[in-house]
Design a protein around this motif. Structure first.
Motif, mmCIF file in Angstrom:
data_model
loop_
_atom_site.group_PDB
_atom_site.id
_atom_site.type_symbol
_atom_site.label_atom_id
_atom_site.label_comp_id
_atom_site.label_asym_id
_atom_site.label_seq_id
_atom_site.Cartn_x
_atom_site.Cartn_y
_atom_site.Cartn_z
ATOM 1 N N SER A 136 46.864 40.099 42.238
ATOM 2 C CA SER A 136 46.015 40.926 41.383
ATOM 3 C C SER A 136 44.764 41.348 42.126
ATOM 4 N N PRO A 137 44.327 42.626 41.939
ATOM 5 C CA PRO A 137 43.112 43.073 42.607
ATOM 6 C C PRO A 137 41.863 42.650 41.843
ATOM 7 N N CYS A 138 41.882 41.457 41.263
ATOM 8 C CA CYS A 138 40.793 41.063 40.387
ATOM 9 C C CYS A 138 40.217 39.700 40.750
ATOM 10 N N SER A 139 40.290 39.357 42.024
ATOM 11 C CA SER A 139 39.717 38.094 42.467
ATOM 12 C C SER A 139 38.228 38.258 42.697
ATOM 13 N N THR A 140 37.505 37.175 42.626
ATOM 14 C CA THR A 140 36.074 37.247 42.857
ATOM 15 C C THR A 140 35.770 36.976 44.310
ATOM 16 N N VAL A 141 34.637 37.486 44.757
ATOM 17 C CA VAL A 141 34.201 37.218 46.118
ATOM 18 C C VAL A 141 33.641 35.806 46.176
ATOM 19 N N PRO A 142 34.098 34.968 47.107
ATOM 20 C CA PRO A 142 33.572 33.607 47.188
ATOM 21 C C PRO A 142 32.127 33.612 47.647
ATOM 22 N N SER A 143 31.323 32.778 47.049
ATOM 23 C CA SER A 143 29.932 32.672 47.479
ATOM 24 C C SER A 143 29.732 31.363 48.215
ATOM 25 N N ASN A 162 36.148 44.739 39.381
ATOM 26 C CA ASN A 162 37.579 44.474 39.458
ATOM 27 C C ASN A 162 38.286 44.802 38.150
ATOM 28 N N ILE A 163 37.649 44.464 37.039
ATOM 29 C CA ILE A 163 38.248 44.761 35.735
ATOM 30 C C ILE A 163 38.334 46.267 35.518
ATOM 31 N N HIS A 164 37.256 46.987 35.826
ATOM 32 C CA HIS A 164 37.281 48.447 35.694
ATOM 33 C C HIS A 164 38.384 49.053 36.559
ATOM 34 N N ARG A 165 38.528 48.525 37.770
ATOM 35 C CA ARG A 165 39.564 49.059 38.664
ATOM 36 C C ARG A 165 40.952 48.793 38.106
ATOM 37 N N LYS A 166 41.161 47.592 37.582
ATOM 38 C CA LYS A 166 42.451 47.233 37.004
ATOM 39 C C LYS A 166 42.819 48.178 35.862
ATOM 40 N N ALA A 222 34.074 51.370 38.187
ATOM 41 C CA ALA A 222 34.341 50.352 39.209
ATOM 42 C C ALA A 222 33.534 50.631 40.468
ATOM 43 N N LEU A 223 33.487 51.882 40.885
ATOM 44 C CA LEU A 223 32.793 52.226 42.129
ATOM 45 C C LEU A 223 31.300 51.935 42.039
ATOM 46 N N SER A 224 30.671 52.270 40.907
ATOM 47 C CA SER A 224 29.237 52.019 40.782
ATOM 48 C C SER A 224 28.945 50.525 40.755
ATOM 49 N N SER A 225 29.825 49.736 40.121
ATOM 50 C CA SER A 225 29.616 48.284 40.081
ATOM 51 C C SER A 225 29.862 47.649 41.444
ATOM 52 N N TYR A 226 30.879 48.133 42.178
ATOM 53 C CA TYR A 226 31.118 47.633 43.534
ATOM 54 C C TYR A 226 29.913 47.898 44.430
ATOM 55 N N HIS A 227 29.358 49.100 44.335
ATOM 56 C CA HIS A 227 28.219 49.434 45.192
ATOM 57 C C HIS A 227 27.002 48.574 44.862
ATOM 58 N N LEU A 257 38.908 53.483 46.760
ATOM 59 C CA LEU A 257 38.925 54.872 47.225
ATOM 60 C C LEU A 257 40.353 55.318 47.537
ATOM 61 N N LYS A 258 41.170 54.389 48.040
ATOM 62 C CA LYS A 258 42.584 54.705 48.259
ATOM 63 C C LYS A 258 43.269 54.998 46.927
ATOM 64 N N ASP A 259 42.974 54.192 45.892
ATOM 65 C CA ASP A 259 43.520 54.448 44.558
ATOM 66 C C ASP A 259 43.113 55.835 44.065
ATOM 67 N N MET A 260 41.885 56.235 44.422
ATOM 68 C CA MET A 260 41.350 57.533 43.999
ATOM 69 C C MET A 260 41.828 58.668 44.905
ATOM 70 N N LYS A 261 42.669 58.329 45.891
ATOM 71 C CA LYS A 261 43.207 59.292 46.859
ATOM 72 C C LYS A 261 42.122 59.916 47.729
ATOM 73 N N ASP A 262 41.015 59.217 47.864
ATOM 74 C CA ASP A 262 39.947 59.662 48.768
ATOM 75 C C ASP A 262 40.167 58.944 50.101
ATOM 76 N N TYR A 263 41.202 59.345 50.827
ATOM 77 C CA TYR A 263 41.681 58.590 51.975
ATOM 78 C C TYR A 263 40.720 58.617 53.158
ATOM 79 N N ASP A 264 40.022 59.712 53.347
ATOM 80 C CA ASP A 264 39.101 59.792 54.481
ATOM 81 C C ASP A 264 37.947 58.796 54.313
#
Length: 334
Positions: free
Chosen positions: A24-31, A106-110, A117-122, A150-157
């Protein structure tokens, strides 16, 4: 007409393992520090409430007098600005906010809410950089998820550019042949395929395969990564119409995957189905029928009764029709 078999995908989420089916693409980043972080599974049917719950949790933790009716579109930017006022925040608090924002993203992306998702990731990325600096593995992990989004959004570059940063950080910290670096290289190879840079994609896949084959330890993590690299290389060959090459590398993927699992594991059905599909595309109809039959028997052995079985049955029937229409001298011999 033949429908395409869904290939087994792997995406860089927590960059710890390679699995079939994909993690799942919804794992948390380890701190680095243990801290009370509100983490809610993205598979929850009440994902909107879960996001709101985490946002309220953050606001209460920060003692901010926030408007509860604030549009979620602005929340990523709100916390992004929070990290700009660094002198008022403790390190633990910054980790806490950044990690929880990563879970929200991760939840927004799912749920395919890509802009949220992008604004929260940034915002999470700003917090991670503030705490760890520019070249930490947690920074690379968040960047990797931004690249995947970005790959999901087809913004490949843009995804390609992000992953160059990921590779630079990981190679310096972990070494070029590290498992996490190999996963990032596979993600770049997949992006290159999407950009129609097929020769570059093939070269990257082969580089990963070469490095993994040179490693002596035959643990499941290495074998799984090797199998994924072969299957995705097969997908590139399929895309450019080189079906014989695709079949060869998918056969290798099946052998390697069998080493990592028991011989009759149901996950092998995906590879058998794909091989049947490719053989049918290459007009090797008898070979295709044999692979479809093996896949169905494997699923029956494990009482699998879902969409996977329906797809194999459908493709087996399509192949059987073509087999019956072909003249005898046009058939591939077993």
């Amino acid at each position: 007409d033949l429908r395409e078999v869904e290939s087994t995908n792997y995406e860089n989420t927590n960059k710890k393992s390679v699995e079939f089916p994909p993690p799942s693409p919804c794992s948390t980043v380890p701190s680095e520090e243990s801290y009370d972080v509100c983490v809610v599974s993205a598979s929850s049917s009440t994902h909107t409430d879960s996001v709101e719950e985490m946002e309220i949790y953050l606001q209460e933790s920060l003692s901010h007098d926030c408007d509860s009716g604030k549009s979620p579109t602005n929340l990523g930017f709100f916390y992004d600005s929070f990290f700009q006022i660094t002198e008022m925040k403790s390190r633990k608090m910054n980790i806490h906010v950044a990690t929880t924002l990563h879970s929200i993203a991760n939840i927004h992306r799912k749920q395919h809410e890509y802009n949220l998702a992008l604004s929260s990731y940034h915002a999470s990325l700003r917090g991670m950089k503030l705490v760890h600096g520019e070249k930490h593995q947690n920074v690379a992990a968040v960047l990797g998820n931004i690249g995947n989004l970005l790959k999901d959004m087809k913004d490949y570059d843009r995804a390609f550019d992000i992953y160059q940063s990921v590779l630079k950080i990981e190679s310096l910290r972990l070494g070029y042949s590290h498992h996490d670096v190999m996963i990032s290289m596979l993600n770049v190879a997949m992006i290159e395929k999407c950009r129609n840079r097929h020769e570059e994609s093939i070269a990257l896949h082969k580089e990963v395969i070469k490095i993994q084959q040179s490693r002596q330890k035959d643990d499941n993590k290495r074998l799984n990564l090797l199998a994924v690299a072969h299957s995705h290389l097969g997908d590139v060959y399929e895309k450019i119409g080189k079906f014989t090459n695709a079949i060869d590398v998918y056969k290798d993927a099946l052998v390697i995957r069998t080493q990592a699992l028991e011989e009759f594991h149901p996950d092998l059905g995906l590879l058998l189905h794909k091989l049947g599909y490719l053989c049918s595309k290459d007009k090797q109809y008898r070979h295709a029928d044999a692979y479809f039959t093996k896949a169905l028997r494997l699923y029956m052995k494990h009482c699998v009764n879902d969409e996977r079985v329906v797809r194999v049955q459908r493709d087996k029937a399509d192949n059987q029709m073509k087999l019956e229409l072909m003249p005898t001298n046009g058939l591939s011999s077993l």
